[in-house]
Motif scaffolding. Structure first.
Motif, mmCIF file in Angstrom:
data_model
loop_
_atom_site.group_PDB
_atom_site.id
_atom_site.type_symbol
_atom_site.label_atom_id
_atom_site.label_comp_id
_atom_site.label_asym_id
_atom_site.label_seq_id
_atom_site.Cartn_x
_atom_site.Cartn_y
_atom_site.Cartn_z
ATOM 1 N N ILE A 88 0.857 -1.179 0.000
ATOM 2 C CA ILE A 88 0.000 0.000 0.000
ATOM 3 C C ILE A 88 0.892 1.228 0.000
ATOM 4 N N SER A 89 0.659 2.137 -0.934
ATOM 5 C CA SER A 89 1.437 3.369 -1.022
ATOM 6 C C SER A 89 0.635 4.533 -0.471
ATOM 7 N N SER A 90 1.301 5.391 0.290
ATOM 8 C CA SER A 90 0.682 6.574 0.871
ATOM 9 C C SER A 90 1.121 7.814 0.098
ATOM 10 N N TYR A 91 0.159 8.692 -0.146
ATOM 11 C CA TYR A 91 0.414 9.981 -0.789
ATOM 12 C C TYR A 91 -0.155 11.089 0.099
ATOM 13 N N SER A 92 0.442 12.259 0.025
ATOM 14 C CA SER A 92 -0.181 13.438 0.611
ATOM 15 C C SER A 92 -0.906 14.187 -0.500
ATOM 16 N N ILE A 93 -2.043 14.801 -0.147
ATOM 17 C CA ILE A 93 -2.833 15.584 -1.097
ATOM 18 C C ILE A 93 -2.651 17.053 -0.753
ATOM 19 N N GLY A 94 -2.124 17.806 -1.704
ATOM 20 C CA GLY A 94 -1.853 19.208 -1.481
ATOM 21 C C GLY A 94 -2.886 20.117 -2.114
ATOM 22 N N SER A 95 -2.543 21.378 -2.190
ATOM 23 C CA SER A 95 -3.443 22.390 -2.737
ATOM 24 C C SER A 95 -3.825 22.045 -4.168
ATOM 25 N N GLY A 96 -5.117 22.144 -4.465
ATOM 26 C CA GLY A 96 -5.598 21.896 -5.811
ATOM 27 C C GLY A 96 -5.612 20.449 -6.220
ATOM 28 N N GLY A 97 -5.318 19.536 -5.279
ATOM 29 C CA GLY A 97 -5.343 18.112 -5.587
ATOM 30 C C GLY A 97 -4.008 17.551 -6.028
#
Length: 396
Positions: free
Chosen positions: A318-327
């Motif tokens: 499972i890979s984790s991502y952060s979601i920033g401004s504007g997607g």
């Protein structure tokens, strides 16, 4: 004297009540009930009789089987993993569980009881409106089903709409079926957070469908829909699969790209981000963002909209991502090898976002992870029923 006698009796009665209450609280059954914070269900996809398995969820992350599990749903499963996201869904009010019966081309509706047990709703199951239903999208009383086909008739692959009434009856919406090409292999259908738009993925043809939802519950294709993944600027990956709208922004859509090339290469895993305009027009936020796994297929987003988790089936990670401004997406890290089993499929977070569970059709098990931002720590895997081919998952 009477006053003293009354006070004495009152003290004795209070003491007895405390002892009784203390004994009840200390009993194993009461202790078990006190630690249950919710339930978890998976679509067993069994044939010729489909079932749904259920567990009590405990505050410490443990799962214990519900009495009576697995529960017969009424239709037939496919007898194998269904290669889709959302084959099991909870109604908007939490009263009903909706399950695809891919083997009998039906949708089952199950009433959820306070103790977590399930009961078939009257009139269930109902025809799915096509062949091989694989995914369900729910918003309010609106329900859409993706029928993956292929069938013998041109209209067997489609999205079909229903309304779910207070009694648990699924009623087809007239003229709601949107026909897809046989062989396009839809993998998911889903609503955005305010119910104004619907998206769908076509795995085999690497396309994304985008619709607006009318007051009559019917779908209208957005300008340019379906979108070829390679037609975006910049181009995206191939094999569009699992998807989810941001829980905090109904205009942000995230889609996994199961393949990185036209030849079906699985590595690296890719996730794409889009803005979804009011008329349903999709615009790529940027290039797809790679992780260090393979065949990114299933997607789940944290309740605060800050983190995305992609299940990579080929690498069992499972890979984790952060979601920033504007997607915008930033890859953070992946779980280590062997922390989930073979055939990893759908994933779902607990309502409070503290735990993530993954269904594994290869090992027929459910593996949990505690969640701390974008960091996942594995819990012990829990086996499913014998003969099951676990697919969709719901956590309440």
């Amino acid at each position: 004297m009477r006053a003293i006698r009354f006070i004495t009796l009152l003290v004795l009665a209070t003491a007895v009540a405390v002892v009784i209450a203390g004994g009840a609280a200390a009993s194993p059954a009461a202790a078990h009930a006190a630690s249950v914070v919710g339930h978890l269900y998976v679509n067993d996809n069994t044939a010729p009789v489909n079932t749904v398995a259920g567990w009590d969820r405990h505050a410490d992350g443990r799962l214990t089987p519900l009495t009576g599990s697995p529960f017969v749903v009424g239709g037939s499963g496919a007898g194998h993993g269904d290669v889709s996201q959302g084959s099991l869904q909870l109604s908007a009010d939490g009263r009903y569980l909706l399950a695809v019966d891919a083997g009998s081309n039906q949708i089952s509706v199950l009433r959820t009881r306070p103790d977590g047990s399930l009961q078939q709703a009257q009139g269930s199951p109902v025809a799915s409106g096509g062949v091989n239903p694989v995914s369900i999208g729910v918003y309010g009383n609106l329900v859409y089903v993706a029928n993956a086909g292929p069938g013998s008739n041109p209209g067997d692959t489609n999205y079909t709409g229903f309304r779910l009434d207070a009694g648990g009856h699924l009623m087809p919406i007239p003229n709601s079926t949107y026909v897809l090409p046989n062989g396009s292999q839809p993998g998911q259908v889903l609503f955005n957070g305010d119910g104004t738009r619907v998206a769908g993925t076509r795995i085999a043809s690497s396309q994304i469908d985008s619709f607006t939802v009318g007051s009559d519950g019917r779908l209208s294709p957005a300008p340019g829909s379906p979108y070829d993944a390679q037609s975006f600027t910049p181009p995206q990956g191939f094999g569009q699969f699992g998807s989810e709208f941001n829980p905090t922004d109904p205009n942000q859509l995230f889609v996994s790209d199961a393949h990185t090339g036209a030849g079906g290469a699985a590595f690296p895993g890719l996730v794409s981000s889009f803005t979804d305009a009011l008329d349903g027009t999709l615009t790529a936020v940027g290039a797809p963002v790679a992780n260090d796994g393979g065949a990114a297929c299933w997607v789940e987003i944290s309740r605060d909209g800050k983190f995305l988790f992609a299940v990579n089936t080929a690498s069992a990670s499972i890979s984790s991502y952060s979601i920033g401004s504007g997607g915008t997406l930033t890859f953070l890290r992946s779980t280590g090898p062997g922390q989930i089993g073979a055939g990893a499929e759908d994933a779902r977070l607990s309502p409070d976002g503290s735990t993530l569970w993954v269904v594994e059709s290869g090992t027929d098990a459910v593996t949990g992870f505690t969640v701390d931002g974008g960091t996942l720590t594995p819990l012990a895997a829990v086996p499913g029923p014998l003969g099951a081919k676990l697919s969709g998952i719901v956590v309440n």
